[in-house]
Design a protein around this motif. Sequence first.
Motif, mmCIF file in Angstrom:
data_model
loop_
_atom_site.group_PDB
_atom_site.id
_atom_site.type_symbol
_atom_site.label_atom_id
_atom_site.label_comp_id
_atom_site.label_asym_id
_atom_site.label_seq_id
_atom_site.Cartn_x
_atom_site.Cartn_y
_atom_site.Cartn_z
ATOM 1 N N GLN A 12 0.811 -1.213 0.000
ATOM 2 C CA GLN A 12 0.000 0.000 0.000
ATOM 3 C C GLN A 12 0.848 1.267 0.000
ATOM 4 O OE1 GLN A 12 0.568 -1.928 2.542
ATOM 5 N NE2 GLN A 12 0.420 -0.890 4.525
ATOM 6 N N ILE A 13 2.146 1.140 0.275
ATOM 7 C CA ILE A 13 3.055 2.288 0.233
ATOM 8 C C ILE A 13 3.850 2.188 -1.062
ATOM 9 C CG2 ILE A 13 4.898 3.525 1.406
ATOM 10 C CD1 ILE A 13 2.227 3.408 2.943
ATOM 11 N N ARG A 14 3.642 3.153 -1.938
ATOM 12 C CA ARG A 14 4.219 3.084 -3.283
ATOM 13 C C ARG A 14 5.712 3.416 -3.286
ATOM 14 N NH1 ARG A 14 0.703 6.971 -6.926
ATOM 15 N NH2 ARG A 14 0.790 8.257 -5.046
ATOM 16 N N LYS A 15 6.390 2.837 -4.231
ATOM 17 C CA LYS A 15 7.784 3.194 -4.507
ATOM 18 C C LYS A 15 7.818 4.157 -5.689
ATOM 19 C CE LYS A 15 10.076 -1.002 -2.778
ATOM 20 N NZ LYS A 15 8.942 -1.767 -2.239
ATOM 21 N N SER A 16 8.780 5.066 -5.663
ATOM 22 C CA SER A 16 8.894 6.054 -6.726
ATOM 23 C C SER A 16 9.590 5.442 -7.939
ATOM 24 C CB SER A 16 9.682 7.272 -6.231
ATOM 25 O OG SER A 16 11.064 7.095 -6.448
ATOM 26 N N PRO A 17 9.538 6.120 -9.090
ATOM 27 C CA PRO A 17 10.279 5.642 -10.263
ATOM 28 C C PRO A 17 11.794 5.636 -10.069
ATOM 29 C CG PRO A 17 8.589 7.218 -10.920
ATOM 30 C CD PRO A 17 8.682 7.274 -9.427
ATOM 31 N N TYR A 18 12.265 6.294 -9.006
ATOM 32 C CA TYR A 18 13.701 6.396 -8.740
ATOM 33 C C TYR A 18 14.148 5.455 -7.620
ATOM 34 C CZ TYR A 18 12.213 10.806 -10.826
ATOM 35 O OH TYR A 18 11.624 11.747 -11.620
ATOM 36 N N PHE A 19 13.240 4.663 -7.079
ATOM 37 C CA PHE A 19 13.548 3.872 -5.879
ATOM 38 C C PHE A 19 14.776 2.990 -6.086
ATOM 39 C CE2 PHE A 19 13.212 0.001 -3.368
ATOM 40 C CZ PHE A 19 13.070 0.515 -2.083
ATOM 41 N N ASP A 20 14.775 2.186 -7.152
ATOM 42 C CA ASP A 20 15.903 1.275 -7.364
ATOM 43 C C ASP A 20 17.208 2.045 -7.529
ATOM 44 O OD1 ASP A 20 14.019 -0.701 -7.267
ATOM 45 O OD2 ASP A 20 14.188 -1.309 -9.365
ATOM 46 N N ALA A 21 17.147 3.177 -8.226
ATOM 47 C CA ALA A 21 18.360 3.969 -8.438
ATOM 48 C C ALA A 21 18.890 4.517 -7.121
ATOM 49 C CB ALA A 21 18.085 5.102 -9.417
ATOM 50 N N THR A 22 17.996 4.982 -6.250
ATOM 51 C CA THR A 22 18.480 5.545 -4.976
ATOM 52 C C THR A 22 19.143 4.470 -4.124
ATOM 53 O OG1 THR A 22 16.325 5.257 -3.865
ATOM 54 C CG2 THR A 22 16.742 7.371 -4.954
ATOM 55 N N VAL A 23 18.615 3.261 -4.155
ATOM 56 C CA VAL A 23 19.242 2.179 -3.394
ATOM 57 C C VAL A 23 20.618 1.856 -3.973
ATOM 58 C CG1 VAL A 23 19.045 -0.239 -2.704
ATOM 59 C CG2 VAL A 23 17.038 1.250 -2.613
ATOM 60 N N ARG A 24 20.706 1.804 -5.308
ATOM 61 C CA ARG A 24 22.013 1.559 -5.930
ATOM 62 C C ARG A 24 23.019 2.629 -5.546
ATOM 63 N NH1 ARG A 24 19.106 0.774 -10.678
ATOM 64 N NH2 ARG A 24 19.890 2.762 -11.497
ATOM 65 N N TRP A 25 22.551 3.859 -5.380
ATOM 66 C CA TRP A 25 23.442 4.980 -5.097
ATOM 67 C C TRP A 25 23.593 5.237 -3.597
ATOM 68 C CZ3 TRP A 25 26.508 7.971 -8.263
ATOM 69 C CH2 TRP A 25 26.407 7.702 -9.632
ATOM 70 N N GLY A 26 23.127 4.323 -2.755
ATOM 71 C CA GLY A 26 23.492 4.410 -1.347
ATOM 72 C C GLY A 26 22.404 4.729 -0.351
ATOM 73 N N ALA A 27 21.142 4.787 -0.769
ATOM 74 C CA ALA A 27 20.079 5.045 0.208
ATOM 75 C C ALA A 27 20.046 3.926 1.238
ATOM 76 C CB ALA A 27 18.733 5.164 -0.491
ATOM 77 N N GLN A 28 20.074 4.290 2.511
ATOM 78 C CA GLN A 28 20.148 3.309 3.593
ATOM 79 C C GLN A 28 18.898 3.261 4.448
ATOM 80 O OE1 GLN A 28 23.768 3.937 5.862
ATOM 81 N NE2 GLN A 28 24.941 4.397 4.010
ATOM 82 N N GLY A 29 17.979 4.188 4.238
ATOM 83 C CA GLY A 29 16.756 4.205 5.035
ATOM 84 C C GLY A 29 15.688 5.044 4.364
ATOM 85 N N PHE A 30 14.438 4.693 4.596
ATOM 86 C CA PHE A 30 13.292 5.374 3.991
ATOM 87 C C PHE A 30 12.256 5.652 5.069
ATOM 88 C CE2 PHE A 30 15.339 3.167 0.588
ATOM 89 C CZ PHE A 30 15.085 3.887 -0.573
ATOM 90 N N SER A 31 11.456 6.683 4.841
ATOM 91 C CA SER A 31 10.246 6.877 5.628
ATOM 92 C C SER A 31 9.082 7.037 4.655
ATOM 93 C CB SER A 31 10.379 8.079 6.568
ATOM 94 O OG SER A 31 10.511 9.272 5.845
ATOM 95 N N VAL A 32 7.907 7.345 5.192
ATOM 96 C CA VAL A 32 6.691 7.414 4.377
ATOM 97 C C VAL A 32 6.193 8.850 4.320
ATOM 98 C CG1 VAL A 32 4.307 6.631 4.143
ATOM 99 C CG2 VAL A 32 6.077 5.039 4.914
ATOM 100 N N TYR A 33 5.842 9.285 3.121
ATOM 101 C CA TYR A 33 5.372 10.658 2.878
ATOM 102 C C TYR A 33 4.385 10.575 1.723
ATOM 103 C CZ TYR A 33 6.150 15.793 2.366
ATOM 104 O OH TYR A 33 6.044 17.168 2.304
ATOM 105 N N ASN A 34 3.180 11.079 1.912
ATOM 106 C CA ASN A 34 2.139 10.965 0.882
ATOM 107 C C ASN A 34 1.974 9.527 0.392
ATOM 108 O OD1 ASN A 34 0.869 13.475 0.638
ATOM 109 N ND2 ASN A 34 2.516 14.298 -0.637
#
Length: 386
Positions: A12-34
């Motif tokens: 029910q919480i959507r991923k953005s079109p950039y989600f995979d790219a941000t993980v590849r580039w080092g995203a280590q944590g996410f929260s929920v917004y809209n």
Amino acid sequence: MTQLQDFGFGTQIRKSPYFDATVRWGAQGFSVYNHMHIPRDFGDPVQNFWNLVNDAILCDVAVERQVEVTGPDAAKFVQMLTPRNLSNMAVGQCKYVLITNAHGGILNDPILLRLGENHFWLSLADSDILLWAQGVAVHSGLDVTITEPDVSPLQLQGPKSGEVMRALFGDSIMDLRYYWLREVELDGIPLIVSRTGWSSELGYELYLRDGSRGDSLWERIMAAGLPLGLKPGHTSTIRRIEGGMLSYHADADINTNPYELGLDRLVDLEMDTDFIGKFALQRIRDNGVERKQVGLRLGGAPLDGPNTTFWTISHNGNCVGKVTSAIYSPRLDQNIALAMVSAECCELGLELEVMTQSGAVAATVVERPFYDPKKSLAASALAQTV
């Protein structure tokens, strides 16, 4: 390498079109917004701040969902939603607006983009304005269509963001003015580009109009920007508090009105046009407010992160308000905060006490924004990039 499945809040919480790219580039944590994932952690938040203010960062802000309003009565309908006078808003212009309810409470503080005579986007903070707008339209008698389009913004922010934009789009992009937009393509990827952002630095937002191209767009921008110092990042709590920028649900909510925030300039009670909340805001203006937002300088050891609860503020032993957003600014070498306090406790220099998670600390009422109060960095003519 971090596995993509490590992050998840359910379908029910959507991923953005950039989600995979941000993980590849080092995203280590996410929260929920809209109702979407948003990257909140690329490592050290202080280093992210310095990357922003010294160079440039690319941020996935697809969570800034768009409410699209079209139709013959689009302009009239959008004016109904906001107390800001839009009569002089040109096609191609952006404006920071408030959306208010019948009691004058703030429902959202989006950027409004005018793409055409009868074509608007509301680029949202964190609340369900699509539902609000569709509900308002039902009995409005106005001929409008209200949808959520396939649009996903990125923020390119920092003093070198202009150089990155030139590398991507050529010299012609350099004359894009502060709070204006332009329709462009990049390698066939359809975009709207605006000179806006949530950083108080020179910056741009790139609104992708085809979600299938998200990965390609992210990689294209990073490839152009890496030689210029661009780094992946996330919106900086340090910088936005320095700039006195609101975070909806923290510094403002449905029970907060524009006058409490000192945003009188976004309310025009003299215009002939009616808008939702007009009569309530007239009463609030005439009667005055019981509380106001202030800036605070906090004592104690440097905070090791933002507050996660509202901290109580006292004066002479009495509770007089709450800290809504607090952080340590390494540039200012002090703890700074936005707070809502009773109207009699707004005087600059007034000494207060704040109960943090580590105990009571002294606080002083100070001017806000804390840095670059005239937003000269964001509104600059790009002198530092040409």
